[in-house]
Design a protein around this motif. Structure first.
Motif, PDB file in Angstrom:
ATOM      1  N   GLY A   1       0.579  -1.393  -0.237  1.00 11.89           N
ATOM      2  CA  GLY A   1      -0.139   0.211   0.262  1.00 11.89           C
ATOM      3  C   GLY A   1       0.417   1.155   0.290  1.00 11.89           C
ATOM      4  O   GLY A   1       0.967   2.186  -0.718  1.00 11.89           O
ATOM      5  N   LEU A   2       1.942   1.154   1.113  1.00 14.82           N
ATOM      6  CA  LEU A   2       2.537   2.506   1.013  1.00 14.82           C
ATOM      7  C   LEU A   2       3.709   2.240  -0.590  1.00 14.82           C
ATOM      8  O   LEU A   2       3.700   3.546  -0.723  1.00 14.82           O
TER       9      LEU A   2
ATOM     10  N   ALA B   1      -4.703   3.410   1.578  1.00 20.00           N
ATOM     11  CA  ALA B   1      -4.306   3.117   0.549  1.00 20.00           C
ATOM     12  C   ALA B   1      -4.923   2.653  -0.422  1.00 20.00           C
ATOM     13  O   ALA B   1      -5.409   3.570  -1.898  1.00 20.00           O
ATOM     14  N   ALA B   2      -5.523   1.444  -0.164  1.00 15.63           N
ATOM     15  CA  ALA B   2      -6.919   1.260  -1.066  1.00 15.63           C
ATOM     16  C   ALA B   2      -8.355   2.508  -1.510  1.00 15.63           C
ATOM     17  O   ALA B   2      -8.474   2.473  -2.552  1.00 15.63           O
ATOM     18  N   ALA B   3      -8.493   3.491  -0.364  1.00 11.46           N
ATOM     19  CA  ALA B   3      -9.610   4.620  -0.453  1.00 11.46           C
ATOM     20  C   ALA B   3      -8.594   5.317  -1.444  1.00 11.46           C
ATOM     21  O   ALA B   3      -8.991   6.212  -2.251  1.00 11.46           O
ATOM     22  N   ILE B   4      -7.256   5.595  -1.409  1.00 14.34           N
ATOM     23  CA  ILE B   4      -6.372   6.722  -2.076  1.00 14.34           C
ATOM     24  C   ILE B   4      -6.889   6.380  -3.746  1.00 14.34           C
ATOM     25  O   ILE B   4      -6.554   6.738  -4.520  1.00 14.34           O
TER      26      ILE B   4
ATOM     27  N   LEU C   1     -11.085   6.584  -9.798  1.00 17.31           N
ATOM     28  CA  LEU C   1     -11.975   7.703 -10.710  1.00 17.31           C
ATOM     29  C   LEU C   1     -11.879   9.512 -10.490  1.00 17.31           C
ATOM     30  O   LEU C   1     -12.223   9.591 -11.912  1.00 17.31           O
ATOM     31  N   LEU C   2     -10.882   9.481 -10.592  1.00 17.85           N
ATOM     32  CA  LEU C   2     -10.825  10.694 -10.831  1.00 17.85           C
ATOM     33  C   LEU C   2      -9.839  11.260 -12.444  1.00 17.85           C
ATOM     34  O   LEU C   2      -9.760  11.609 -13.673  1.00 17.85           O
ATOM     35  N   LEU C   3      -9.113   9.416 -12.155  1.00 15.61           N
ATOM     36  CA  LEU C   3      -8.730   9.953 -13.891  1.00 15.61           C
ATOM     37  C   LEU C   3      -9.619   9.304 -15.324  1.00 15.61           C
ATOM     38  O   LEU C   3      -9.120   9.550 -15.752  1.00 15.61           O
TER      39      LEU C   3
ATOM     40  N   SER D   1       0.414   0.123 -11.174  1.00 16.15           N
ATOM     41  CA  SER D   1       1.567   0.496  -9.392  1.00 16.15           C
ATOM     42  C   SER D   1       0.497   0.060  -8.762  1.00 16.15           C
ATOM     43  O   SER D   1       1.149  -0.569  -7.987  1.00 16.15           O
ATOM     44  N   PHE D   2      -0.913  -0.600  -8.908  1.00 10.21           N
ATOM     45  CA  PHE D   2      -1.659  -0.955  -7.909  1.00 10.21           C
ATOM     46  C   PHE D   2      -0.890  -2.341  -7.998  1.00 10.21           C
ATOM     47  O   PHE D   2       0.119  -2.928  -6.309  1.00 10.21           O
TER      48      PHE D   2
END
Ligand SMILES: Nc1ncnc2c1ncn2[C@@H]1O[C@H](COP(=O)(O)OP(=O)(O)OP(=O)(O)O)[C@@H](O)[C@H]1O
Ligand SMILES: [Mg+2]
Lengths: 239, 290
Positions: free
Chosen positions: B16-17, B151-154, B160-162, B243-244
């Motif tokens: 997550g980090l 990390a999951a929330a971000i 959503l943003l992209l 990345s995820f």
């Protein structure tokens, strides 16, 4: 006479050291359609690039409805109401149809209500409406051309530049595209239509400008050119 | 059994980090084609800023999360300035960009050493997440689970943003065809500054969030940068999903490698990167460009 919708005046343009446009001067009146003709490499697309701000002219000026836009960055020229349907379409391939249109949406420059929205674009091009969530790369050539036109219209432009919109399309689709152009002209849009094929343009154009090796060779109207029986082959190659 | 479970949770936490760190690195590289070697420094800078805000060195003492957001904002501004003043001058010159960003990373390292000294700074776990969670015989620090949730929330917010907003579509349009994007009126140059600042802010946020686990010390930047590189090469640049997934994989490899083959930790870490480079150079989820 009313101010011209678009005016190029004494444009000298270079790519690096190669001098491509020589004192190019022409104007498109409001709500008129100017056919810009010329053979391969005559400098037609370069005129488009200069007008939308992708290539700064070394000398000369560009006016949009009387406002000087020479040297402004492309996004500011777009804000003055200039939209381009580029040669080769250049839609945003990894975006969906809807996204291609939405990213180009802009309110009209002069405060009129937006006449071009997703709804009106889909009304004009129902095929796009059916493919609204498709990735643009997977559209057919004709659909991509419609998308490129729709994208330009979403900016609610006052001047529409179209660079060889018939290139690489089947005759039936070319016919559709020309009908669209006719409708847009009737709606009062000022249009510069670039083509290599004069017969397409002579049907719809009010004025004709022919470029030859980066210089304006002929400024006329379709009627006059036909009447005078000018030999266009000298400027356009053989068709 | 317990050992494996704890190791698994630690791996996901570290993943997550790494995601918070590498998402920005990947976007900046994928969208702007800039190999941003300051990314580890932005992480470290964020960690130092956060530690300072939390530790009350500035007369004011901030709550952990407020400090994390403040650090992220400060470093985002720093990132925007680097992009506007330096990288903007070097469009398309990757060698120059590598050298400039590497140079800045050395300067940031010196600056941090000067200001915060050579001793590691420990950052306390934020209140409320200081406890433990018991699952049968296994005991997990609550904070590690919290990091996973954040990390999951971000990740979801970034997606959503992209993928779902007009801004995101504009950014992608700017990547597909920057000139044409400008012609339709998109301010590509502003978007790139936003992306760079966002990436910098995320890295800094990761630095603060990671501080209670990793602590803050000189050299943290050089520890993190290679991990971001590996993640992005593995996942594919410009792909959020890449990345995820890459971060989680590297989180596991890193933790299990250190636990099982401590002498070979780096070998184990870079092996998958080499394999991907040879077999699938665009990465597992390399950006889709038909
Ligand atoms: N990016 C470029 N760099 C250098 N030279 C160029 C560039 N683009 C065009 N040219 C040259 O400038 C001249 C004019 O090109 P331009 O694209 O304006 O022609 P055109 O009239 O649009 O031709 P076509 O009908 O083939 O599209 C040509 O000689 C071409 O080779
Ligand atoms: Mg052309």
């Amino acid at each position: 006479m009313a101010t011209n919708a678009l005016e190029l005046s004494g444009i000298e343009a270079f790519y690096g050291d190669s001098h491509v446009l020589h004192a190019v001067t022409f104007a498109c009146g409001p709500a008129r359609l100017l056919g810009l003709l010329g053979r391969n490499g005559a400098g037609k697309s370069t005129c488009m690039n200069v007008t939308v701000g992708l290539l700064a002219p070394r000398r000369g000026d560009i006016f949009v409805f009387g406002h000087r836009v020479t040297g402004l960055p492309p996004e500011q020229i777009a804000a003055r109401g200039v939209a381009l349907v580029p040669q080769g379409r250049r839609i945003f391939k990894s975006l969906t149809v809807r996204e291609n249109l939405v990213v180009a949406a802009r309110a009209p420059t002069d405060g009129r209500p937006a006449s071009w929205t997703l709804e009106t674009v889909f009304a004009m091009f129902p095929r796009l409406g059916e493919r609204v969530n498709h990735i643009a790369a997977y559209l057919s050539g004709g659909e991509q051309q419609m998308l490129a036109i729709g994208r330009a219209l979403m900016g609610n432009p006052r001047v529409l530049l179209m660079d060889e919109p018939s290139e690489g399309l089947a005759p039936q689709i070319v016919h559709e595209v020309m009908n669209t152009i006719r409708k847009l002209k009737e709606s009062g849009l000022s249009i510069v239509l670039v083509e290599q094929n004069p017969t397409l343009v002579f049907d719809v154009a009010d004025d004709i400008v022919i470029l030859n090796s980066g210089r304006v060779a002929v400024v006329s109207t379709p009627a006059k050119l036909k009447q005078e029986n000018v030999d266009l082959r000298q400027h356009l190659g053989v068709f | 059994m317990t050992f494996w479970l704890v190791l698994t949770v630690n791996s996901i936490t570290f993943g997550g980090l790494l995601f918070l760190l590498s998402a920005g690195f990947s976007l900046i590289f994928g969208l702007m084609r800039i190999p941003n070697l300051t990314h580890g420094s932005l992480f470290m800078l964020g960690a130092y800023f956060g530690a300072t805000f939390i530790g009350g060195y500035l007369t004011l003492q901030f709550d952990f999360w407020v400090a994390a957001v403040l650090a992220a904002l400060s470093v985002a501004v720093f990132g925007a300035v680097i992009e506007r003043l330096l990288l903007r001058q070097l469009p398309g010159q990757q060698m120059a960009q590598v050298l400039v960003t590497l140079g800045i990373s050395f300067m940031v390292a010196d600056f941090c050493l000067l200001l915060w000294g050579g001793d590691p700074i420990n950052v306390a776990t934020p209140q409320g997440l200081a406890g433990f969670v018991r699952a049968g015989p296994a005991v997990f620090p609550l904070y590690r689970l919290g990091v996973i949730a954040i990390a999951a929330a971000i990740a979801a917010a970034l997606w959503l943003l992209l993928d779902r907003t007009r801004l995101g579509a504009m950014i992608r349009a700017g990547v597909d065809d920057p000139d044409m994007a400008r012609v339709v009126g998109i301010r590509v140059s502003q978007l790139f500054t936003i992306v760079f600042a966002l990436g910098a802010g995320l890295a800094a946020f990761a630095g603060v969030v990671g501080a209670p686990i990793l602590s803050v010390y000189p050299g943290l930047d050089q520890d993190m940068l290679p991990l971001a590189l590996v993640v992005v090469i593995l996942g594919g640049s410009g792909s959020l999903l890449g990345s995820f997934v890459g971060s989680i994989i590297i989180g596991f490899i890193y933790n299990f490698g250190q636990a099982l083959f401590p002498e070979l930790a780096y070998f184990v870490l870079f092996l998958p990167m080499l394999l991907v480079l040879i077999l699938r150079p665009q990465g597992l989820f390399g950006r889709f460009v038909p």
